[in-house]
Design an enzyme around this catalytic site. Sequence first.
Site, mmCIF file in Angstrom:
data_model
loop_
_atom_site.group_PDB
_atom_site.id
_atom_site.type_symbol
_atom_site.label_atom_id
_atom_site.label_comp_id
_atom_site.label_asym_id
_atom_site.label_seq_id
_atom_site.Cartn_x
_atom_site.Cartn_y
_atom_site.Cartn_z
ATOM 1 N N HIS A 44 83.725 32.184 27.126
ATOM 2 C CA HIS A 44 82.680 33.105 27.610
ATOM 3 C C HIS A 44 81.470 33.054 26.671
ATOM 4 C CE1 HIS A 44 85.052 34.993 30.840
ATOM 5 N NE2 HIS A 44 86.079 34.752 30.040
ATOM 6 N N TYR A 312 90.561 36.814 19.013
ATOM 7 C CA TYR A 312 89.174 37.285 19.000
ATOM 8 C C TYR A 312 88.678 37.459 17.568
ATOM 9 C CZ TYR A 312 88.988 38.363 24.038
ATOM 10 O OH TYR A 312 88.965 38.286 25.402
#
Length: 323
Positions: A44, A312
């Site tokens: 993303h 992440y």
Amino acid sequence: MEKPFANQSMAADTHLEDPMQLHNRTVDALEGLSGVHPGKRRVHAKGLCCRAVFRPSGFAAGLTIAAHLRDKTAEIEAIVRFSGSSSDPSLADVLSPGKGLAVRFMPAGGDVSVLTAVTVPVFFAKSPASFLDLIKEANRLKGGGIEAIAAAAELAAHFPEARHAMAHVGKLRPPASYGTCRYYAIHAFMLVDEKGNRRPAKFEWMPELGVETLSIGELKSLPEDYLERDAAERIKKAPLRFRLNIVLGREEDPTDDPTLPWPDDRERIEAGILDVTDVIEEPDGLLMDPTITGEGIEPSDDPILRFRSPVYEESMRRRSRGE
């Protein structure tokens, strides 16, 4: 022809990896999809940040003590990030099939809560190790010059748990706008009420404009970043609006496997309305970690959901160093 994933030694090696290193290896593998783009997310990578306001309906107040879902008179500040699914920040919008909507709720006097969602309802893998195997195999196929459609078919054939997700990806059509996509949070969460009762739930965003896609002919005249341009133009005229649905699970619904859909007949509660009001610069260090849920919502026993946090964090460490 490329060999099928009968390369069982690679899969076996992955499953024997040190869990403490698995997230590092996963980020390494994600970087292999399109190379390293310094300072950018590993997936993303291309996105648009916006300011938003969320107004709870109050209908979820009996299910959770989450600050952003209870008070129907509240206006909850939020940061929204629309994105394509690719790891390449320069890829044309039309070439990145899945789209994402990540929302960071920031209630006054309450816990921050993050909800990430994409345009397919299920994930590709049910465990961190199998996800890493799949990414490694995708890199191998890409290195062998296999075309995208053939590679997707081969991955689906040799990773049966990915078939639901691959089928949904295959049906995706280019959206007319970020504001005309239906977004699914994929994972199950646990809603916790005032008495400590816990109930499984999933979340969905429904676009007020309805779901709208484009034909190949309509795409020919559009710029590579048409989704960002479209969102900015629409927001100048009126907020992009989404309705948040909570899908209530039953005892028999899986909470530990994001590759399996829940039945369509599950009860849905409209939890509130999100108005996306302004395009903004992305705040430094913005981390859309879906395990940041705040009081009243807990991550389920889904191993992929819990694995996303260290992945992440590692991605954030690398991009904050300009890597």
